[in-house]
Design an enzyme around this catalytic site. Sequence first.
Site, PDB file in Angstrom:
ATOM      1  N   TYR A 122       0.860  -1.184   0.000  1.00  0.00           N
ATOM      2  CA  TYR A 122       0.000   0.000   0.000  1.00  0.00           C
ATOM      3  C   TYR A 122       0.894   1.230   0.000  1.00  0.00           C
ATOM      4  O   TYR A 122       1.607   1.493   0.974  1.00  0.00           O
ATOM      5  CB  TYR A 122      -0.911  -0.029   1.232  1.00  0.00           C
ATOM      6  CG  TYR A 122      -1.861   1.141   1.383  1.00  0.00           C
ATOM      7  CD1 TYR A 122      -2.159   2.001   0.337  1.00  0.00           C
ATOM      8  CD2 TYR A 122      -2.488   1.375   2.608  1.00  0.00           C
ATOM      9  CE1 TYR A 122      -3.038   3.056   0.485  1.00  0.00           C
ATOM     10  CE2 TYR A 122      -3.382   2.431   2.771  1.00  0.00           C
ATOM     11  CZ  TYR A 122      -3.646   3.263   1.708  1.00  0.00           C
ATOM     12  OH  TYR A 122      -4.514   4.309   1.872  1.00  0.00           O
ATOM     13  N   LYS A 150      -1.884  -1.486  -3.788  1.00  0.00           N
ATOM     14  CA  LYS A 150      -2.786  -0.341  -3.875  1.00  0.00           C
ATOM     15  C   LYS A 150      -1.915   0.892  -4.061  1.00  0.00           C
ATOM     16  O   LYS A 150      -1.163   1.283  -3.159  1.00  0.00           O
ATOM     17  CB  LYS A 150      -3.650  -0.196  -2.622  1.00  0.00           C
ATOM     18  CG  LYS A 150      -4.541   1.043  -2.684  1.00  0.00           C
ATOM     19  CD  LYS A 150      -5.277   1.303  -1.375  1.00  0.00           C
ATOM     20  CE  LYS A 150      -6.061   2.620  -1.496  1.00  0.00           C
ATOM     21  NZ  LYS A 150      -6.734   2.980  -0.219  1.00  0.00           N
TER      22      LYS A 150
END
Length: 285
Positions: A122, A150
Amino acid sequence: MTPFDEGGAIDEAKLRAVASWVVDCGVDFVVPCGSNGESELMTLEERATVTAIVADEVSVPVLAGTGHPGFEETREQTRRAADAGADAALVVTPYYFDHDQAALAAYYRRLADESPLPIYLYNVPAKTDVSLDPETVGTVADHENVTGLKDSTGDMIAFQRERRLAGPEFDLLVGTGALLAPALDAGGDGGVMALANVVPDLVSDVYHQRADDSAAARALNADLVALNQAVTARYGVPGLKAAMAHRDVPAGHVRFPHQPADEDVVEEVAALVDEALDRHTDGPE
């Protein structure tokens, strides 16, 4: 997002209702304990509780946020997420200290070695002041237990480089609702975004329309940009919860030190929600 009551406690009934609502509106997986879930304001035990409630409520996969600044906490949070029923772990870059790219790669490799869950990287430098280079993503992506990323940088050049360096089997997810359609066109697989808490039906439409008409998907996505900016960069979690409340979604209260959105913000985000819905649906539900 995580609904809290007036005293700051997790509101289980509202959390279940929100999780069910976004799934009913078409999302393919859910992410408890992400940035917009106010995870950094929760204890390890509270995050595990939220993950367990969501995993019990929904039938879609659960990607639980488990990242902390330190490795030991992240490893423990990931173990607790597995015990709570999560299917994978979303792990923000370690922050506070200035780690170089080699240290970040070592961190994720060691975590992947020890994690009972598949790991999604992330990258959200606006929140952490730390950023994964595309080359680092490519290097870590060859680990059998690192499944995806992400990317919340908003950098489509880096996004395309990540697609090439990480390979076609790597799940590449965009982290902003303003860029879902362009990211899909650039080889992305989907997204994790605050916007999907407010208009999950329209975000899902962007994803599914692209298969038949990428121009229509981009046009719909463009209509959501102003709302996306309001509930992220401009007003954050308080604006997000105000927008959800306007749709009669039980968003609950923000957790201190967040402050409720003031009346001007409530009116602005309500108008943006209505505009998006009036364009593409029969109006607010």
